[in-house]
Design a protein around this motif. Structure first.
Motif, PDB file in Angstrom:
ATOM      1  N   THR A  41      21.571  22.979 -28.211  1.00  0.00           N
ATOM      2  CA  THR A  41      21.889  23.215 -26.802  1.00  0.00           C
ATOM      3  C   THR A  41      21.568  22.016 -25.912  1.00  0.00           C
ATOM      4  O   THR A  41      21.564  22.129 -24.688  1.00  0.00           O
ATOM      5  N   GLY A  42      21.274  20.885 -26.532  1.00  0.00           N
ATOM      6  CA  GLY A  42      21.234  19.637 -25.797  1.00  0.00           C
ATOM      7  C   GLY A  42      19.955  19.274 -25.071  1.00  0.00           C
ATOM      8  O   GLY A  42      19.998  18.524 -24.091  1.00  0.00           O
ATOM      9  N   GLY A  43      18.799  19.741 -25.555  1.00  0.00           N
ATOM     10  CA  GLY A  43      17.557  19.330 -24.928  1.00  0.00           C
ATOM     11  C   GLY A  43      17.403  17.819 -24.904  1.00  0.00           C
ATOM     12  O   GLY A  43      17.124  17.212 -23.860  1.00  0.00           O
ATOM     13  N   ALA A  44      17.618  17.186 -26.050  1.00  0.00           N
ATOM     14  CA  ALA A  44      17.500  15.726 -26.141  1.00  0.00           C
ATOM     15  C   ALA A  44      18.639  15.027 -25.401  1.00  0.00           C
ATOM     16  O   ALA A  44      18.456  13.944 -24.845  1.00  0.00           O
ATOM     17  N   THR A  45      19.813  15.645 -25.402  1.00  0.00           N
ATOM     18  CA  THR A  45      20.952  15.073 -24.680  1.00  0.00           C
ATOM     19  C   THR A  45      20.643  14.985 -23.193  1.00  0.00           C
ATOM     20  O   THR A  45      20.852  13.947 -22.553  1.00  0.00           O
ATOM     21  N   ALA A  87      19.275  11.893 -18.509  1.00  0.00           N
ATOM     22  CA  ALA A  87      18.472  11.814 -17.281  1.00  0.00           C
ATOM     23  C   ALA A  87      17.752  10.472 -17.181  1.00  0.00           C
ATOM     24  O   ALA A  87      17.492   9.985 -16.073  1.00  0.00           O
ATOM     25  N   ALA A  88      17.435   9.874 -18.340  1.00  0.00           N
ATOM     26  CA  ALA A  88      16.765   8.571 -18.353  1.00  0.00           C
ATOM     27  C   ALA A  88      17.743   7.416 -18.159  1.00  0.00           C
ATOM     28  O   ALA A  88      17.313   6.266 -18.076  1.00  0.00           O
ATOM     29  N   GLY A  89      19.047   7.722 -18.120  1.00  0.00           N
ATOM     30  CA  GLY A  89      20.037   6.694 -17.832  1.00  0.00           C
ATOM     31  C   GLY A  89      20.905   6.285 -18.994  1.00  0.00           C
ATOM     32  O   GLY A  89      21.761   5.394 -18.847  1.00  0.00           O
ATOM     33  N   ALA A  90      20.744   6.912 -20.158  1.00  0.00           N
ATOM     34  CA  ALA A  90      21.525   6.530 -21.334  1.00  0.00           C
ATOM     35  C   ALA A  90      22.905   7.176 -21.325  1.00  0.00           C
ATOM     36  O   ALA A  90      23.103   8.256 -20.763  1.00  0.00           O
ATOM     37  N   GLU A  91      23.843   6.509 -21.960  1.00  0.00           N
ATOM     38  CA  GLU A  91      25.130   7.113 -22.301  1.00  0.00           C
ATOM     39  C   GLU A  91      24.917   7.903 -23.584  1.00  0.00           C
ATOM     40  O   GLU A  91      24.279   7.403 -24.508  1.00  0.00           O
ATOM     41  N   VAL A  92      25.408   9.132 -23.666  1.00  0.00           N
ATOM     42  CA  VAL A  92      25.079  10.014 -24.784  1.00  0.00           C
ATOM     43  C   VAL A  92      26.332  10.578 -25.441  1.00  0.00           C
ATOM     44  O   VAL A  92      27.286  10.964 -24.756  1.00  0.00           O
ATOM     45  N   CYS A  93      26.298  10.636 -26.762  1.00  0.00           N
ATOM     46  CA  CYS A  93      27.302  11.358 -27.533  1.00  0.00           C
ATOM     47  C   CYS A  93      26.597  12.525 -28.215  1.00  0.00           C
ATOM     48  O   CYS A  93      25.680  12.327 -29.008  1.00  0.00           O
ATOM     49  N   HIS A  94      27.015  13.752 -27.892  1.00  0.00           N
ATOM     50  CA  HIS A  94      26.375  14.987 -28.348  1.00  0.00           C
ATOM     51  C   HIS A  94      27.275  15.625 -29.407  1.00  0.00           C
ATOM     52  O   HIS A  94      28.431  15.944 -29.138  1.00  0.00           O
ATOM     53  N   VAL A  95      26.725  15.810 -30.632  1.00  0.00           N
ATOM     54  CA  VAL A  95      27.544  16.339 -31.738  1.00  0.00           C
ATOM     55  C   VAL A  95      26.864  17.547 -32.370  1.00  0.00           C
ATOM     56  O   VAL A  95      25.700  17.480 -32.777  1.00  0.00           O
TER      57      VAL A  95
END
Length: 288
Positions: free
Chosen positions: A126-130, A135-143
């Motif tokens: 459910t994307g806790g780490a995403t 929020a810290a400013g990273a671009e994220v790919c959630h799979v």
């Protein structure tokens, strides 16, 4: 032991008799936990009046008993991060609060990097780490292979004010996705994974951790950027020791990149006893 002890909206109130008593915001839930092999000190107070109690069935699975009329879902916060909570039919709530210790760590790493960071979150649930990485400013790919979990992750990101942040949501078998990313030449500065003991992809693909984790880490190594920031592996597989995870990271990521590896148990403080409930293990490779 890496202890998630900075919560305000969540609290592990007590444990005993194969169960844990937890406060999620303003609601108290009572759920099974296989690590709790000691007795309940006194089954009174909140133990007997919890808003929700998940009862295991002798034939497998179980069901919730609600003593209070509760919303279908509600939200809790961890600092600037916000998450939807919902008691599911398989006892979970959509969030593993012990992972907060990793969220704080990765947010600190990303912010201190002082450069654009691209993060790949695999088995992303459910994307806790995403949410934390974004929020810290990273671009994220959630799979994640489960469409419902990917939708839940989108809603968590929206709840945290990240609806317009660069997050890619992919519903796919993670092994095949990583292989395709390698063929595309796409690279990531950080990789997070929370692999299950066993699992199936959307097309029936089988995952067995003891057989697939090593080759999977090798595949992930191939899509790390020339200057990676970190690789984080979480595991809830019974019997897998932190030392084994250390060896796997050293034999894969550590063979190509200089850095340090830290592994150990992850846990939650128990208010009533002052003890710590172990909740799995983690392995971190991070650049020097």
């Amino acid at each position: 032991m890496y202890n998630a002890d900075q919560w305000k909206d969540y609290e592990l109130l007590d444990t005993g008799g194969g169960e844990k008593l937890e406060r999620w915001g303003s609601y108290v839930l009572r759920r099974p936990d296989p690590q709790v092999i000691w007795p309940i000190g006194s089954e009174t107070g909140l133990w007997s009046s919890a808003d929700g109690h998940y009862h295991r069935s002798s034939s497998g699975g179980g069901e919730w008993e609600f003593r209070t009329k509760m919303p279908d879902r509600w939200s809790i916060s961890y600092g600037e991060l916000k998450f939807h909570i919902k008691p599911t039919s398989f006892k979970h709530t959509g969030l593993f609060p012990e992972q907060a210790v990793n969220w704080s760590w990765m947010m600190d790493k990303i912010r201190k990097a002082k450069r654009p960071i691209r993060v790949l979150n695999l088995f992303a649930y459910t994307g806790g780490a995403t949410v934390a990485a974004a929020a810290a400013g990273a671009e994220v790919c959630h799979v994640d292979a489960a469409k419902g979990m990917v939708q839940w992750a989108k809603e968590n990101a929206q709840l945290s004010g990240l609806a317009n942040h660069p997050i890619r949501y992919i519903t796919d078998d993670v092994f095949k996705f990583v292989q395709r990313e390698q063929r595309r030449g796409r690279e990531y500065d950080a990789i997070i994974m929370d692999p299950p003991s066993y699992g199936r992809g959307p097309n029936g693909e089988m995952w067995k951790l003891e057989e697939n984790l090593y080759p999977f880490l090798e595949s992930c190594r191939a899509i790390l950027s020339p200057n990676p920031l970190f690789v984080l592996v979480n595991s809830y597989t019974t019997g897998l020791s932190p030392s084994v995870l250390h060896n796997l990271l050293q034999m894969t990521i550590g063979q190509k990149y200089e850095g340090s590896i830290h592994c150990g148990e992850i846990g939650l403080p128990i208010t009533a006893s002052g003890l710590t409930l172990p909740c799995g293990i983690l392995g971190r490779w991070e650049s020097q």
